[in-house]
Design an enzyme around this catalytic site. Sequence first.
Site, short mmCIF file in Angstrom:
data_model
loop_
_atom_site.label_atom_id
_atom_site.label_comp_id
_atom_site.label_asym_id
_atom_site.label_seq_id
_atom_site.Cartn_x
_atom_site.Cartn_y
_atom_site.Cartn_z
N GLU A 131 0.83 -1.20 0.00
CA GLU A 131 0.00 0.00 0.00
C GLU A 131 0.87 1.25 0.00
O GLU A 131 0.62 2.20 -0.75
CB GLU A 131 -0.92 0.00 1.22
CG GLU A 131 -1.78 1.25 1.33
CD GLU A 131 -2.71 1.26 2.52
OE1 GLU A 131 -3.38 2.28 2.75
OE2 GLU A 131 -2.77 0.24 3.24
N GLY A 149 2.47 31.77 -9.89
CA GLY A 149 1.92 33.05 -9.43
C GLY A 149 0.45 32.91 -9.06
O GLY A 149 0.00 31.86 -8.61
#
Length: 378
Positions: A243, A340
């Site tokens: 997992e 940005g």
Amino acid sequence: MIPRTIFSSDHELFRDSVRKFLEQEAVPFHAQWEEEGYIDRKLWNKAGEAGMLCSHLPEEYGGMAADFLYSSIVVEEISRLGLSGIGFSLHSDIVAPYILHYGSEALKHKYLPKMVSGEIVTAIAMTEPGAGSDLQGVKTTAVLDGDEYVINGSKTFITNGFLADLVIVVAKTDPKAGAKGTSLFLVEAGTPGFDKGKRLKKVGMKAQDTSELFFQNVRVPKENLLGQAGMGFAYLMQELPQERLGVAVGALASAEAALQWTLDYTRDRKAFGKAIAEFQTTRHKLAELATEIQVGRLFVDRCLELHLQGKLDVPTAAMLKYWTTDLQCKVLDECVQLHGGYGYMWEYPIARAWADARVQRIYAGTNEIMKEIISRSL
């Protein structure tokens, strides 16, 4: 960049088919699924037809007896495309192995072929409102009453929980025995007393049908016990390395995709008369991220090799899970910054991937727990 050497030509043909499938069947609809809170149930059936589910299972149960690299390819392509709502890996690489390794032949033949075809969707119910990484703190109980076990308790943060047709439930058969009193049970949706709660609204992974599950005097045949009573914690520990490897595979693929999106964006975006990518601060940051991703890639691929050989141990898997998910979050945060203001806009894939990534450091065992596991091995 250092070439990857673990995949054969057959693996790459499979990768091409998986990518085409996802681009056609999932990418155009994922934004809608994010609004709805779950993916289209038909996608599971289509994925089964395409051979994308439980490919590692033996042919007698409907699988292809494929190696784990086929599963890792599915994880990588889902992550690379930012399709965080699709819970195929949990179904194929976490739930299926429990049934394969610990279920009776009757249970295997009853459920595994339908998992391969996508006829049934599965989940595993470990986490509770008061027990997360501390699995020994599970409060859900299963009491033997004649030929049946009676299950009572509740679970939360269950991936695939809303659509699940079959759930592995972690419960205490002997509350006084601590870890040695934990057992695993298969419970079908629709069993009296088994109810699904609301789909949980999350910061990210909005198309993933994460749900609460409730069990009130739910009766299941004693044959639905996986393996032996009291051995559930040991079974969980044995299966967790795979997992955690799967989480790391997805983390690295996500980071690689984020870097590529950011390279493309900074080459096109102009500031002060030139492309953002031409500024030294941008170039150096991209160089740092590319280097760390390359280091992570080699770590992941080596662990994949070890897993194929049956040699991926618990501490190494813990190292891999914590380090790659920390790296994923770092890369995505830096890439948002390089975008940005647009990096904070939901329509940009970098924003969604940034929100989706944060839980990676929490589930499959928190990264703090990973460090505890590592420290115990030193």
